[in-house]
Design a protein around this motif. Sequence first.
Motif, short mmCIF file in Angstrom:
data_model
loop_
_atom_site.label_atom_id
_atom_site.label_comp_id
_atom_site.label_asym_id
_atom_site.label_seq_id
_atom_site.Cartn_x
_atom_site.Cartn_y
_atom_site.Cartn_z
N ASN A 126 -4.87 6.43 30.53
CA ASN A 126 -5.53 5.91 31.72
C ASN A 126 -6.62 4.89 31.38
O ASN A 126 -6.84 4.54 30.24
CB ASN A 126 -6.08 7.09 32.53
CG ASN A 126 -5.78 6.97 34.01
OD1 ASN A 126 -5.91 5.89 34.58
ND2 ASN A 126 -5.38 8.07 34.62
N HIS A 127 -7.32 4.43 32.41
CA HIS A 127 -8.29 3.34 32.27
C HIS A 127 -9.31 3.60 31.16
O HIS A 127 -9.97 4.64 31.14
CB HIS A 127 -9.05 3.13 33.58
CG HIS A 127 -8.19 2.69 34.71
ND1 HIS A 127 -7.69 3.56 35.63
CD2 HIS A 127 -7.72 1.46 35.05
CE1 HIS A 127 -6.95 2.90 36.52
NE2 HIS A 127 -6.95 1.63 36.18
N GLY A 128 -9.42 2.65 30.23
CA GLY A 128 -10.43 2.73 29.19
C GLY A 128 -10.20 3.80 28.14
O GLY A 128 -11.08 4.01 27.30
N ALA A 129 -9.06 4.47 28.15
CA ALA A 129 -8.78 5.50 27.15
C ALA A 129 -8.29 4.86 25.86
O ALA A 129 -7.71 3.77 25.87
CB ALA A 129 -7.74 6.48 27.67
N PRO A 145 -9.20 8.76 32.03
CA PRO A 145 -10.08 7.61 31.84
C PRO A 145 -11.22 7.87 30.85
O PRO A 145 -11.89 8.91 30.91
CB PRO A 145 -10.62 7.35 33.24
CG PRO A 145 -9.51 7.81 34.15
CD PRO A 145 -8.95 9.01 33.46
N GLY A 146 -11.40 6.92 29.93
CA GLY A 146 -12.51 6.98 29.00
C GLY A 146 -12.38 7.97 27.86
O GLY A 146 -13.29 8.09 27.05
N ALA A 147 -11.27 8.70 27.79
CA ALA A 147 -11.08 9.66 26.70
C ALA A 147 -10.67 8.94 25.42
O ALA A 147 -10.10 7.85 25.46
CB ALA A 147 -10.03 10.70 27.07
N THR A 148 -10.96 9.56 24.28
CA THR A 148 -10.68 8.95 22.98
C THR A 148 -9.98 9.95 22.08
O THR A 148 -10.48 11.06 21.87
CB THR A 148 -11.99 8.50 22.30
OG1 THR A 148 -12.67 7.57 23.13
CG2 THR A 148 -11.70 7.85 20.96
N LEU A 149 -8.84 9.53 21.53
CA LEU A 149 -8.17 10.29 20.49
C LEU A 149 -8.40 9.55 19.19
O LEU A 149 -7.98 8.39 19.03
CB LEU A 149 -6.66 10.38 20.75
CG LEU A 149 -6.19 10.88 22.12
CD1 LEU A 149 -4.67 11.07 22.11
CD2 LEU A 149 -6.89 12.16 22.53
N GLY A 150 -9.07 10.19 18.24
CA GLY A 150 -9.33 9.55 16.95
C GLY A 150 -8.06 9.36 16.14
O GLY A 150 -6.97 9.82 16.51
N GLY A 151 -8.19 8.68 15.03
CA GLY A 151 -7.04 8.41 14.18
C GLY A 151 -6.35 9.69 13.72
O GLY A 151 -7.01 10.68 13.42
N GLN A 152 -5.02 9.68 13.75
CA GLN A 152 -4.18 10.77 13.27
C GLN A 152 -4.31 12.05 14.08
O GLN A 152 -3.89 13.13 13.62
CB GLN A 152 -4.44 11.05 11.79
CG GLN A 152 -4.14 9.84 10.92
CD GLN A 152 -4.37 10.11 9.45
OE1 GLN A 152 -5.27 10.86 9.07
NE2 GLN A 152 -3.56 9.50 8.61
N VAL A 161 -6.05 15.59 28.49
CA VAL A 161 -7.34 15.29 27.86
C VAL A 161 -8.23 14.72 28.96
O VAL A 161 -7.98 13.62 29.47
CB VAL A 161 -7.19 14.29 26.70
CG1 VAL A 161 -8.54 14.02 26.06
CG2 VAL A 161 -6.20 14.81 25.66
N GLY A 162 -9.25 15.46 29.37
CA GLY A 162 -10.06 15.10 30.52
C GLY A 162 -10.87 13.82 30.32
O GLY A 162 -11.07 13.34 29.19
N ALA A 163 -11.37 13.29 31.42
CA ALA A 163 -12.13 12.03 31.40
C ALA A 163 -13.31 12.12 30.44
O ALA A 163 -14.08 13.09 30.46
CB ALA A 163 -12.63 11.71 32.80
N GLY A 164 -13.42 11.12 29.57
CA GLY A 164 -14.55 11.03 28.67
C GLY A 164 -14.55 12.02 27.52
O GLY A 164 -15.52 12.09 26.76
N ALA A 165 -13.49 12.77 27.35
CA ALA A 165 -13.41 13.72 26.23
C ALA A 165 -13.15 12.95 24.94
O ALA A 165 -12.59 11.85 24.94
CB ALA A 165 -12.32 14.75 26.47
N GLY A 182 -15.49 15.28 29.24
CA GLY A 182 -16.67 15.19 28.40
C GLY A 182 -16.69 16.11 27.19
O GLY A 182 -17.66 16.11 26.43
N ALA A 183 -15.64 16.89 26.99
CA ALA A 183 -15.60 17.80 25.85
C ALA A 183 -15.49 17.01 24.55
O ALA A 183 -14.99 15.89 24.51
CB ALA A 183 -14.42 18.76 25.98
#
Length: 204
Positions: A126-129, A145-152, A161-165, A182-183
């Motif tokens: 989603n947006h900005g993820a 939106p805004g969530a981040t999955l790091g490398g690997q 994966v909730g917003a901003g997590a 946010g988690a």
Amino acid sequence: MPASTLLIFGAGGHGRVVADAALAQGRWDRIRASDRDPARVGEAFLPGLRVEAPQEAAAQATQVHVAIGSAPARERECAALGLPLATVVHPHASVSPFAIVGEGSFLAARSVVAPGARLGRSVIVNHGAVVDHDAEVGDFAHVAPGATLGGQVRIGARVLVGAGAHLLSGVRVAAGVVIGAGAVVLGDLEAPGTYAGVPARRVR
């Protein structure tokens, strides 16, 4: 060359976002919209794009994108509609040519899919993820939106994966897990359930 018609199935808010992105993408000759209950939407979808009954719309479509946020419902409708699945990528998404994006996925504006990333079938970014390098996202998962999955990072099928997590690099997440907004996930989540907080812990 035959005309191509995309059916956006699901006329809620997420459906409007997908239809807007598909129009901006400009890949199809025509876009139609449908829902199991078209009457509930009325004229509130997008200007110039009315919501049709499923049978009417599907008969005219060459591809479908199931625009439903719920993973079980999205999976069910992908199977029921019986049309080839279309991937919708907003022109303002950043998708590496060295990433793999599964059929039926949606990449919203300002989303990032980095080199080596692999997205399964009907995934929402989603947006900005951000799905960083070499991460893997299972079928029907949703990176809000805004969530981040790091490398690997590896997340299983139907994970939300909730917003901003934020998931730190290398984390593994089992299928069906829900990660709250946010988690911050510091380690593997191996048991089904809902996780929230900093650091993320199972809450149900």
